[in-house]
Design a protein around this motif. Structure first.
Motif, PDB file in Angstrom:
ATOM      1  N   THR A   1      -0.800   0.318   8.193  1.00  0.00           N
ATOM      2  CA  THR A   1      -0.966   1.750   7.927  1.00  0.00           C
ATOM      3  C   THR A   1       0.050   2.556   8.725  1.00  0.00           C
TER       4      THR A   1
ATOM      5  N   ASP B   1       7.260   9.271   0.029  1.00  0.00           N
ATOM      6  CA  ASP B   1       6.073   8.438   0.217  1.00  0.00           C
ATOM      7  C   ASP B   1       6.470   7.255   1.093  1.00  0.00           C
TER       8      ASP B   1
ATOM      9  N   TRP C   1       1.311   5.220   0.736  1.00  0.00           N
ATOM     10  CA  TRP C   1       0.754   6.316   1.540  1.00  0.00           C
ATOM     11  C   TRP C   1       1.567   7.581   1.283  1.00  0.00           C
ATOM     12  N   ARG C   2       0.905   8.738   1.382  1.00  0.00           N
ATOM     13  CA  ARG C   2       1.551  10.027   1.124  1.00  0.00           C
ATOM     14  C   ARG C   2       1.031  11.058   2.117  1.00  0.00           C
ATOM     15  N   THR C   3       1.913  11.985   2.538  1.00  0.00           N
ATOM     16  CA  THR C   3       1.442  13.073   3.401  1.00  0.00           C
ATOM     17  C   THR C   3       0.806  14.148   2.529  1.00  0.00           C
TER      18      THR C   3
ATOM     19  N   THR D   1       0.851  -1.186   0.000  1.00  0.00           N
ATOM     20  CA  THR D   1       0.000   0.000   0.000  1.00  0.00           C
ATOM     21  C   THR D   1       0.885   1.233   0.000  1.00  0.00           C
TER      22      THR D   1
ATOM     23  N   TYR E   1       7.858  -0.322   7.923  1.00  0.00           N
ATOM     24  CA  TYR E   1       7.432   0.364   6.710  1.00  0.00           C
ATOM     25  C   TYR E   1       8.667   0.720   5.902  1.00  0.00           C
TER      26      TYR E   1
ATOM     27  N   TRP F   1      -1.397  11.531   6.791  1.00  0.00           N
ATOM     28  CA  TRP F   1      -1.146  10.442   5.862  1.00  0.00           C
ATOM     29  C   TRP F   1      -2.432  10.046   5.156  1.00  0.00           C
ATOM     30  N   THR F   2      -2.343   9.896   3.830  1.00  0.00           N
ATOM     31  CA  THR F   2      -3.474   9.503   3.008  1.00  0.00           C
ATOM     32  C   THR F   2      -3.081   8.306   2.154  1.00  0.00           C
ATOM     33  N   LYS F   3      -3.975   7.314   2.122  1.00  0.00           N
ATOM     34  CA  LYS F   3      -3.727   6.135   1.291  1.00  0.00           C
ATOM     35  C   LYS F   3      -3.908   6.522  -0.171  1.00  0.00           C
TER      36      LYS F   3
ATOM     37  N   TYR G   1       3.757   0.296   2.719  1.00  0.00           N
ATOM     38  CA  TYR G   1       3.423  -0.625   3.811  1.00  0.00           C
ATOM     39  C   TYR G   1       3.026  -1.963   3.204  1.00  0.00           C
TER      40      TYR G   1
END
Length: 134
Positions: A100, A92, A32-34, A30, A107, A48-50, A95
């Motif tokens: 998460t 980025d 994830w990005r801030t 997966t 991670y 954090w956004t998936k 995971y």
């Protein structure tokens, strides 16, 4: 002698990419990005956004240990091969499975990506392994 090179037709290239994604990418990960979001009091907070769930090829490149101030520190470098169409940016996080940023555990931080800089049929991403929690 004269060699005439032909470009690979886009439909064939897309079929090759699809075949790689379906048959060689086996590790579910997966991305994830801030993302900056308003905090409700006039400021901005990073959260954090998936971004995407996908399958790739994850492999360990090197491991090392150092003793600094009587503490052992480890450094593990990994690489991820994933679809070229997926935008992966430096900083980025990757995971494994469904973990998460809000869970303790391992991670991978994206150190570099060739997104947008390659004509290849796959994207190569350099990762640094981290561990949260005890």
């Amino acid at each position: 002698t004269w060699i005439h090179l032909m470009a690979i037709p886009q439909t064939l290239l897309q079929n090759i990419r699809t075949g790689l994604a379906n048959y060689t990418f086996t590790q579910p990960v997966t991305l994830w990005r801030t993302i900056p979001q308003r905090d409700g009091i006039g400021g901005v907070a990073m959260s954090w956004t998936k971004v995407a769930s996908f399958k790739g090829i994850l492999k360990n490149e090197s491991n090392s240990e150092q003793i600094i101030s009587e503490a052992i520190t480890q450094h593990c470098s990994w690489s991820l091969v994933c679809p070229v169409s997926l935008e992966v940016r430096q900083d980025d996080r990757i995971y494994l499975d469904e973990t998460t940023p809000y869970m303790l555990g391992m991670y991978f931080e994206v150190a570099a990506s060739d997104y947008g800089k390659t004509d290849a049929i796959v994207q190569n991403v350099d990762l640094i392994q981290h561990q949260t929690g005890a």
